[in-house]
Design an enzyme around this catalytic site. Structure first.
Site, PDB file in Angstrom:
ATOM      1  N   SER A 191       0.794  -1.206   0.098  1.00 39.36           N
ATOM      2  CA  SER A 191      -0.103  -0.009   0.105  1.00 39.36           C
ATOM      3  C   SER A 191       0.709   1.382   0.002  1.00 39.36           C
ATOM      4  O   SER A 191       1.754   1.559  -0.814  1.00 39.36           O
ATOM      5  CB  SER A 191      -1.024  -0.082   1.195  1.00 39.36           C
ATOM      6  OG  SER A 191      -1.926   0.877   1.032  1.00 39.36           O
ATOM      7  N   ASP A 343      -9.953  -3.270  -5.738  1.00 35.81           N
ATOM      8  CA  ASP A 343      -9.173  -2.599  -4.906  1.00 35.81           C
ATOM      9  C   ASP A 343      -9.228  -1.038  -5.633  1.00 35.81           C
ATOM     10  O   ASP A 343      -8.846  -0.867  -6.821  1.00 35.81           O
ATOM     11  CB  ASP A 343      -7.662  -3.032  -4.688  1.00 35.81           C
ATOM     12  CG  ASP A 343      -6.746  -2.058  -4.206  1.00 35.81           C
ATOM     13  OD1 ASP A 343      -7.126  -0.911  -3.700  1.00 35.81           O
ATOM     14  OD2 ASP A 343      -5.356  -2.320  -4.142  1.00 35.81           O
ATOM     15  N   HIS A 373      -7.941  -4.767  -1.090  1.00 34.83           N
ATOM     16  CA  HIS A 373      -6.889  -4.067  -0.463  1.00 34.83           C
ATOM     17  C   HIS A 373      -6.597  -4.442   0.967  1.00 34.83           C
ATOM     18  O   HIS A 373      -7.686  -4.559   1.767  1.00 34.83           O
ATOM     19  CB  HIS A 373      -7.329  -2.563  -0.724  1.00 34.83           C
ATOM     20  CG  HIS A 373      -5.858  -1.753  -0.567  1.00 34.83           C
ATOM     21  ND1 HIS A 373      -5.064  -1.566  -1.631  1.00 34.83           N
ATOM     22  CD2 HIS A 373      -5.723  -1.246   0.886  1.00 34.83           C
ATOM     23  CE1 HIS A 373      -4.088  -0.576  -0.824  1.00 34.83           C
ATOM     24  NE2 HIS A 373      -4.474  -0.486   0.497  1.00 34.83           N
TER      25      HIS A 373
END
Ligand SMILES: *[C@@H]1O[C@H](CO)[C@@H](O)[C@H](O)[C@H]1NC(C)=O
Ligand SMILES: *[C@@H]1O[C@H](CO)[C@@H](O)[C@H](O)[C@H]1NC(C)=O
Ligand SMILES: *[C@@H]1O[C@H](CO)[C@@H](O)[C@H](O)[C@H]1NC(C)=O
Length: 403
Positions: A191, A343, A373
């Site tokens: 991320s 995502d 995600h």
């Protein structure tokens, strides 16, 4: 005390409301994902200014921070790996040193955690396990980094901390101390950790001051640009699961300012300042997204100058590793990118795959068709997702074969 009970009651009501949010059909363990999703949505709604006053939390991110901190671990060695907390260049790191005897030097992985530059730590149990498993399976030294975070420390402190750790580690005497082969170092992140890893990789590979270059970078569902916030994935997964566009923007914008005008402009894709139009072609999804992800979306350019005063830092490529020209991508090392179908950040990763391949960088790409995600953060009870384990296995297997 009464307020706390009221606050808890409110979260419960919101949770009950959100638990019925529809989920994409092909995802695994939909009820578990629903529970996590509802908990995140209920918690983010506590950021409503009126509720913030009742709960007396100064900022909405504090509530997330409190919850995540419940899951912190101490550095505990096991039969295979010595684990210790220390600092590199005054920045906290957790080291994972394999105990196995070995004649030759080891590879190394520098890992940077996600959390939108605001939340998280290498201390989180799932990340501690990930790095422990990496050290054992790959027989690698792992350095897990805790850079200073927003909103206390704003851009570019977080980036600079990561760069300092890498610079410190890549000195001859430090590499020798840990028995690391300078030609086999990878930087990884998930991320926003992926954003940081990608930015620091660009810095090192293009800066003659760094004698040793990286062998590889591994980016797990990374965010790679803040220039166009209306990509197909931003539209299709605006409400999650798990990470909604609004939550991503509200958290990540704290990295730049606490002024609420910025996230509002970002939601409308009107945040980029005048004079940034030359960057649009570098993040043009209509050019870089494979056909199957374009669907019926129609390309429209972001609107310039919707913010006054404007933020020139939004042009910085450390926030948007996609926003550099081809000549700066050419020198990048072997790259692993993992993207998830469901995502909001999916298209950032997909575009980086295209751009790197276009200039001849070797890229391994895994796309999780049922992916969501943040799944790597759910590898331990009580919230254990098989998807997290599958992502972990893909990443570690790639390191084993390529580092
Ligand atoms: C140590 O390594 C062995 C072999 O990889 C593995 O089977 C065992 O589970 C590991 N122990 C721990 C505590 O992870
Ligand atoms: C984006 O790509 C499309 C199709 O390739 C093209 O028509 C458009 O002019 C591009 N826009 C920018 C700003 O690069
Ligand atoms: C790429 O960007 C760098 C730095 O911004 C610049 O010096 C260089 O001239 C650019 N190259 C091309 C081909 O546009």
């Amino acid at each position: 005390m009464g307020y706390k009970i009221l606050c808890f009651g409110l979260i419960c009501i919101l949770f009950a409301f959100y638990i019925y949010t529809p989920m994409p059909e092909n995802i695994e363990e939909p009820w578990k994902v629903r529970i996590v999703d509802a908990a995140i949505k209920a918690t983010s709604l506590m950021s409503n200014p009126c509720i913030e006053r009742i709960t007396s939390l100064k900022r909405f991110d504090e509530l997330f921070s409190i919850i995540i901190k419940l899951d912190y671990t101490q550095p505990v060695s096991d039969e295979n790996v010595t684990v210790m907390d220390t600092t590199f260049s005054d920045i906290p790191v957790r080291l994972y040193l394999p105990k196995r005897k070995r004649e030759s030097q080891r590879p190394a992985v520098i890992f940077i955690h996600g959390g939108a530059f605001v939340l998280g730590s290498y201390k989180q149990t799932p990340l501690d396990l990930l790095n422990r498993w990496t050290a054992n399976k790959v027989d690698a030294v792992v350095v897990s980094v805790d850079p200073r975070l927003a909103p206390q420390y704003q851009f570019p402190v977080t980036q600079e901390d990561v760069a300092s750790v890498v610079k410190f580690f890549l000195q001859d005497k430090i590499l020798a101390k840990y028995g690391v082969d300078p030609n086999r170092v990878c930087i990884s992140g998930d991320s926003s950790g992926g954003t940081l890893a990608a930015g620091v990789t660009q810095l090192i590979q293009n800066d003659p001051e760094f004698k040793y270059k990286l062998k590889a970078q591994a980016l797990i569902y990374p965010g790679l640009q803040v220039i166009d916030l209306s990509l197909p994935s931003h539209q299709e997964f605006e409400h999650g699961p798990l990470l909604s566009k609004k939550l991503a923007i509200r958290l990540a914008s704290l990295h730049l300012t606490q002024d609420k005008a910025l996230p509002q402009a970002m939601m409308k894709n009107q945040h980029m300042p005048h004079g940034s139009m030359h960057l649009f072609k570098l993040v043009n999804w209509s050019t870089f997204l494979p056909e199957k992800y374009k669907k019926n979306h129609v390309y429209t350019e972001p609107i310039l100058g919707g913010l006054n005063p404007s933020y020139s830092i939004l042009l910085d490529s450390r926030l948007s590793p996609l926003a550099v020209n081809d000549s700066q991508l050419q020198n990048l090392p072997l790259t692993y990118i993992l993207t998830c179908q469901h995502d909001v950040l999916r298209d950032d990763g997909l575009m980086y795959v295209s751009r790197l391949q276009n200039v001849g960088v070797k890229v391994s790409h895994d796309h999780m068709e049922d992916g969501i995600h943040g799944a790597l953060s759910f590898m331990t009870s009580p919230m254990y997702l098989q998807l997290g384990i599958r992502i972990k296995d893909k990443y570690i297997n790639w390191l084993e074969e390529n580092l």
